[in-house]
Design a protein around this motif. Structure first.
Motif, PDB file in Angstrom:
ATOM      1  N   LYS A 157       7.556  -7.245   9.195  1.00 41.90           N
ATOM      2  CA  LYS A 157       6.470  -7.001   8.256  1.00 41.90           C
ATOM      3  C   LYS A 157       6.436  -5.525   7.871  1.00 41.90           C
ATOM      4  CE  LYS A 157       1.476  -7.554   7.661  1.00 41.90           C
ATOM      5  NZ  LYS A 157       0.199  -7.950   8.312  1.00 41.90           N
ATOM      6  N   VAL A 158       6.479  -5.268   6.567  1.00 43.33           N
ATOM      7  CA  VAL A 158       6.383  -3.892   6.067  1.00 43.33           C
ATOM      8  C   VAL A 158       4.942  -3.629   5.641  1.00 43.33           C
ATOM      9  CG1 VAL A 158       7.176  -2.268   4.331  1.00 43.33           C
ATOM     10  CG2 VAL A 158       8.781  -3.851   5.351  1.00 43.33           C
ATOM     11  N   LEU A 159       4.343  -2.570   6.189  1.00 42.60           N
ATOM     12  CA  LEU A 159       2.935  -2.263   5.936  1.00 42.60           C
ATOM     13  C   LEU A 159       2.732  -1.435   4.673  1.00 42.60           C
ATOM     14  CD1 LEU A 159       1.982  -1.293   9.599  1.00 42.60           C
ATOM     15  CD2 LEU A 159       1.811  -3.532   8.520  1.00 42.60           C
ATOM     16  N   GLY A 160       3.739  -0.668   4.263  1.00 49.16           N
ATOM     17  CA  GLY A 160       3.582   0.163   3.083  1.00 49.16           C
ATOM     18  C   GLY A 160       4.763   1.096   2.913  1.00 49.16           C
ATOM     19  N   PHE A 161       4.636   2.013   1.976  1.00 50.10           N
ATOM     20  CA  PHE A 161       5.726   2.927   1.675  1.00 50.10           C
ATOM     21  C   PHE A 161       5.158   4.256   1.192  1.00 50.10           C
ATOM     22  CE2 PHE A 161       4.541   1.217  -2.341  1.00 50.10           C
ATOM     23  CZ  PHE A 161       4.889   2.155  -3.299  1.00 50.10           C
ATOM     24  N   PRO A 183       0.834  -1.212   0.000  1.00 53.21           N
ATOM     25  CA  PRO A 183       0.000   0.000   0.000  1.00 53.21           C
ATOM     26  C   PRO A 183       0.867   1.259   0.000  1.00 53.21           C
ATOM     27  CG  PRO A 183      -0.721  -1.561   1.689  1.00 53.21           C
ATOM     28  CD  PRO A 183       0.586  -2.064   1.168  1.00 53.21           C
ATOM     29  N   PHE A 184       0.371   2.283  -0.702  1.00 50.05           N
ATOM     30  CA  PHE A 184       1.030   3.587  -0.715  1.00 50.05           C
ATOM     31  C   PHE A 184       0.390   4.454   0.371  1.00 50.05           C
ATOM     32  CE2 PHE A 184       1.404   7.998  -1.974  1.00 50.05           C
ATOM     33  CZ  PHE A 184       2.747   8.090  -2.279  1.00 50.05           C
ATOM     34  N   PHE A 185       1.212   4.993   1.265  1.00 48.41           N
ATOM     35  CA  PHE A 185       0.719   5.814   2.368  1.00 48.41           C
ATOM     36  C   PHE A 185       0.811   7.290   2.021  1.00 48.41           C
ATOM     37  CE2 PHE A 185       0.837   1.961   4.659  1.00 48.41           C
ATOM     38  CZ  PHE A 185       0.163   2.133   5.872  1.00 48.41           C
ATOM     39  N   ASP A 186      -0.171   8.061   2.465  1.00 50.06           N
ATOM     40  CA  ASP A 186      -0.189   9.504   2.287  1.00 50.06           C
ATOM     41  C   ASP A 186       0.845  10.147   3.212  1.00 50.06           C
ATOM     42  OD1 ASP A 186      -1.767  12.069   1.503  1.00 50.06           O
ATOM     43  OD2 ASP A 186      -1.627  12.131   3.682  1.00 50.06           O
ATOM     44  N   PHE A 187       1.703  11.017   2.651  1.00 53.55           N
ATOM     45  CA  PHE A 187       2.757  11.631   3.450  1.00 53.55           C
ATOM     46  C   PHE A 187       2.168  12.470   4.586  1.00 53.55           C
ATOM     47  CE2 PHE A 187       5.686  15.153   4.379  1.00 53.55           C
ATOM     48  CZ  PHE A 187       6.804  14.431   4.756  1.00 53.55           C
ATOM     49  N   TYR A 211       6.808   0.207   8.825  1.00 46.15           N
ATOM     50  CA  TYR A 211       6.910  -1.138   9.371  1.00 46.15           C
ATOM     51  C   TYR A 211       5.881  -1.336  10.485  1.00 46.15           C
ATOM     52  CZ  TYR A 211      11.687  -1.300   7.371  1.00 46.15           C
ATOM     53  OH  TYR A 211      12.773  -1.276   6.543  1.00 46.15           O
ATOM     54  N   GLU A 212       5.661  -2.605  10.821  1.00 42.67           N
ATOM     55  CA  GLU A 212       4.953  -2.894  12.063  1.00 42.67           C
ATOM     56  C   GLU A 212       5.844  -2.451  13.222  1.00 42.67           C
ATOM     57  OE1 GLU A 212       4.489  -7.043  12.946  1.00 42.67           O
ATOM     58  OE2 GLU A 212       6.273  -7.604  11.826  1.00 42.67           O
ATOM     59  N   TYR A 213       5.257  -1.952  14.269  1.00 43.44           N
ATOM     60  CA  TYR A 213       6.028  -1.438  15.406  1.00 43.44           C
ATOM     61  C   TYR A 213       6.494  -2.592  16.282  1.00 43.44           C
ATOM     62  CZ  TYR A 213       7.133   0.938  19.782  1.00 43.44           C
ATOM     63  OH  TYR A 213       7.764   1.384  20.910  1.00 43.44           O
ATOM     64  N   MET A 214       7.796  -2.626  16.554  1.00 45.81           N
ATOM     65  CA  MET A 214       8.388  -3.640  17.422  1.00 45.81           C
ATOM     66  C   MET A 214       8.575  -3.043  18.817  1.00 45.81           C
ATOM     67  SD  MET A 214       9.008  -6.466  15.620  1.00 45.81           S
ATOM     68  CE  MET A 214       7.384  -6.180  14.934  1.00 45.81           C
ATOM     69  N   LEU A 215       7.812  -3.560  19.759  1.00 46.92           N
ATOM     70  CA  LEU A 215       7.771  -2.978  21.098  1.00 46.92           C
ATOM     71  C   LEU A 215       9.145  -2.952  21.762  1.00 46.92           C
ATOM     72  CD1 LEU A 215       6.029  -1.833  23.398  1.00 46.92           C
ATOM     73  CD2 LEU A 215       5.683  -4.171  24.193  1.00 46.92           C
ATOM     74  N   ASN A 216       9.946  -4.008  21.566  1.00 44.38           N
ATOM     75  CA  ASN A 216      11.235  -4.113  22.254  1.00 44.38           C
ATOM     76  C   ASN A 216      12.421  -3.665  21.398  1.00 44.38           C
ATOM     77  OD1 ASN A 216      10.513  -5.123  24.901  1.00 44.38           O
ATOM     78  ND2 ASN A 216       9.781  -6.936  23.826  1.00 44.38           N
ATOM     79  N   LYS A 217      12.103  -3.016  20.270  1.00 44.00           N
ATOM     80  CA  LYS A 217      13.119  -2.403  19.411  1.00 44.00           C
ATOM     81  C   LYS A 217      14.122  -3.438  18.909  1.00 44.00           C
ATOM     82  CE  LYS A 217      12.344   2.014  21.700  1.00 44.00           C
ATOM     83  NZ  LYS A 217      12.918   3.140  22.451  1.00 44.00           N
TER      84      LYS A 217
END
Length: 728
Positions: free
Chosen positions: A560-564, A488-492, A575-581
């Motif tokens: 997992k990459v959600l979009g760009f 998916p393309f995300f709006d800036f 990206y999906e957020y990784m809680l523990n970095k």
């Protein structure tokens, strides 16, 4: 919320469709509404309320599903009821009236149109518009005898027309509340002035706080060009019988409002964030110090230097009080160096100023048909004329504005604005022309030198990149599916809002290619945003490369990459957020490393190896990561590892086990020797990097940070020493 068992007296309780702007809106109708009851429709609710600590009662409209009661319209704002005896109903004269128990009228729609009261319907639309209509004659026409959208209080809602209807003489403008406990009309107002050249103003009583500048065919004069795609569709309609502003969010589920705020004397746009359960400020007008009305006084022009404003006199003008001007007191403005001699040939002329917000049009004359050249002649012939400009800047420009007396409230707008021609003496005009000629000569010479150097650089770079471009071309031909990125393309604008304008408070870290920010989308979903810096070595090809691989690869141990988003100079990966970095934050921190017991470390090792096996064997692409290291291993809430950052990854055929590159990239300390020295990479290169990572996970030490017996070792040397000494 109260129920409505008693709301229907003589009219039936019906639901029917009314067309508004080609969208169906349902009216929830009533005949009588008592204090304690509410009328609900979609996202809005109508009923009685008391603001803040006040005990006064008002009829208003507010957001239904927002726990913080946010009132967007008040009927009797200047005539409150003192108790809970109020009743809202349709009178026999055909008006909606608000009465207290003693029969006193506190508010009425005051329409004079004669209609049959038996057909009248009053109710609330899903847009938040409170309407009175003739059910029989206007059921599907979208015509209302009266509507609250024509009488806004302090708030503009999506779909509401804001401006003048010159036929009905409606002036839809905003007036702020007096304070949070008192919705009566305050001193701060916002609206369009009635003029042949519309512009809006924020005022405190009769004093102007902000002026939008006249509408120039593209935008209002003070409006700067947006550098990203906004969250809203904004339109200004300018016709002979009306002109108005209205807006709609691109996402219909987004709750938003524009409100004139008495406390800060500003117009503000808010967005409701469900996850945080609060209103977030999206836009504030005035935006900066130069937006404040007449910041630099007469013949002064304002420019923003960073976050501070700076005033300068126009060319041909000097400060009236140089002493005050030097200490940034610009209130007295500027005056001419010398007076022009009116209508004498070669005694006066005009200086062109580009990209400016034109002066206040209060003392100006407008023609929509006159050409710019005719406009110049007309200004030159009038001794009171101080400046002229086009009234419409679309195409090659058209129309004419002529200013008389002092020029007030100007500002520099580097990427928007328009041309302004200011009257000056012939000497000033000649000096400016001579200065321009010198500038042209200097600029031309400089540009010639730059062009020659640039040509040399092009030839040099062309030779170096010829082979690289050939390989890239072949890769694109063989992998044409790269153009279909399958993400998916995300709006800036949405990402900028989600990260609070890429605030440092949301910054998770920074790698070689740019920073990573935490964000939250409007639906409450947490994300991590990788923003490539403009000076990054990772260009558009590496970026597309990472997007391509992430769209093709799916595994529980790969991030997992959600979009760009690719927009102008911006390149973002979401990206999906990784809680523990990342893993390195645990391994090499003395306090956090205690959370990694042996079973946890073993589970992380197994997870990384599963992800690597997938890349090398099980995926539909054979992928060599080329940058496997602790900082590129992300940990989710369960401490499960996920391999990230595929910007340097390379794809191999099923029968290809190695490749060669003249550009060695990656992280020293994790590189296999044959790759670092000769540029030869293969799946063994990743296995070597995994081995280094394995030693780091087991030892909790960095590969290059080991010291033993006053001799420096890396982990490989240390492991080999222990092996040969039979202590491993």
């Amino acid at each position: 919320m109260g129920t409505l068992p008693f709301m229907l007296f003589s009219l039936k309780f019906l639901l029917f469709s009314i067309q508004i702007s080609s969208e169906t809106d349902i009216i929830t109708q009533f005949h009588s509404l008592h204090d304690g009851s509410t009328l609900t429709n979609g996202a809005f609710e109508l009923g009685f309320f008391s603001p803040g600590s006040s005990t006064n009662r008002y009829v208003g409209i507010w957001f239904k599903n927002v726990p913080i009661k946010t009132v967007v319209w008040v009927a009797n704002r200047n005539h409150p009821i003192q108790d809970k005896s109020g009743t809202l109903s349709i009178s026999k004269e055909g008006n909606i009236v608000l009465q207290s128990k003693n029969g006193t009228n506190h508010w009425s729609t005051n329409i004079t149109t004669k209609v049959s009261t038996s057909n009248l319907v009053a109710g609330l639309l899903g847009s938040g518009n409170f309407v009175l209509t003739d059910e029989k004659d206007n059921r599907d026409s979208g015509f209302y005898l009266w509507q609250s959208f024509d009488y806004p209080t302090d708030t503009i809602l999506p779909g509401m027309k804001f401006g003048w209807n010159l036929t009905s003489r409606f002036n839809r403008r905003l007036t702020a509340w007096n304070n949070w406990d008192d919705p009566s009309s305050g001193q701060i107002t916002y609206g369009f002035i009635k003029s042949d050249l519309p512009e809006s103003k924020i005022q405190n009583g009769s004093s102007v706080i902000y002026r939008s500048g006249p509408f120039n065919g593209l935008r209002f004069g003070a409006t700067q060009k947006l550098k990203h795609v906004p969250l809203f569709i904004v339109d200004f309609v300018y016709k002979t019988d009306e002109y108005y502003f209205h807006y709609q969010p691109k996402d219909p589920s987004l709750l938003s409002r524009i409100v004139i705020n008495q406390t800060v004397s500003a117009l503000q746009r808010f967005i409701w964030v469900e996850e945080n359960q609060k209103w977030i400020l999206y836009l504030n007008v005035p935006r900066d110090e130069c937006d404040n009305y007449n910041r630099c006084s007469s013949f002064g022009i304002c420019a923003m230097i960073g976050k501070s404003s700076m005033c300068e006199c126009l060319s041909g003008f000097t400060p009236k009080s140089p002493q005050n001007w030097s200490v940034k007191d610009w209130s007295q403005g500027c005056m001419r160096n010398e007076n022009w001699r009116c209508r004498e040939k070669n005694k006066d002329g005009f200086i062109k100023f580009q990209n400016v917000k034109v002066p206040d049009t209060k003392k100006s004359w407008i023609s929509k048909s006159m050409t710019l050249e005719t406009c110049k002649v007309k200004c030159w012939e009038n001794c009171s004329c101080t400046a002229y400009a086009n009234s419409n800047i679309t195409g090659n420009g058209s129309g004419c504005i002529i200013w008389f007396s002092d020029l007030l409230d100007m500002r520099q707008l580097p990427d928007s604005g328009q041309d302004l021609y200011v009257r000056s003496s012939a000497i000033e005009t000649t000096n400016r022309d001579d200065s321009r000629k010198r500038m042209v000569v200097v600029t031309s010479t400089t540009c010639s030198i730059i062009v020659i150097l640039f040509l040399f650089i092009i030839v040099f770079c062309w030779r170096r990149k010829a082979k690289s471009k050939f390989r890239e071309t072949k890769l694109k031909e063989s992998k044409s599916e790269q153009e279909d990125l399958e993400l998916p393309f995300f709006d800036f604008g949405a990402i900028k809002f989600a990260t609070n304008d890429f605030s440092n408070n949301n910054k998770l870290g920074e790698g070689g290619f740019g920073p990573v920010y935490k964000g939250m989308l409007s639906d409450g979903h947490e994300i991590a945003v990788k923003r490539l810096s403009h000076s990054s070595a990772q260009g558009i090809e590496e970026f597309k490369n990472e997007v391509l691989f992430c769209s093709k690869l799916q595994h529980r141990n790969l991030v997992k990459v959600l979009g760009f988003c690719i927009e102008e100079q911006e390149k973002l990966l979401i990206y999906e957020y990784m809680l523990n970095k990342s893993l390195d934050l645990f391994l090499f921190d003395s306090s956090r490393s205690k959370f990694l017991d042996w079973s946890q470390r073993f589970a992380i090792i197994c997870g990384i190896s599963r992800g690597l096996i997938y890349l090398h064997q099980d995926s539909r692409l054979r992928v060599i990561h080329r940058d496997l290291k602790a900082s590129n291993i992300l940990l989710d809430a369960d401490m499960s590892p996920k391999i990230a950052d595929f910007g340097l990854a390379r794809m191999c055929g099923d029968d290809q086990i190695q490749g060669n590159t003249s550009r060695v990239v990656g992280t020293y300390g994790y590189m296999a020797p044959e790759y670092a020295i000769d540029g030869i990479f293969s799946i063994k290169s990743d296995v070597y990097s995994f081995g280094i990572l394995l030693l780091e996970i087991i030892s909790g030490k960095k590969n290059k940070g080991l010291s033993h017996s006053n001799r420096n070792y890396n982990l490989i040397s240390q492991a080999w020493r222990l092996w040969t000494e039979c202590t491993l």
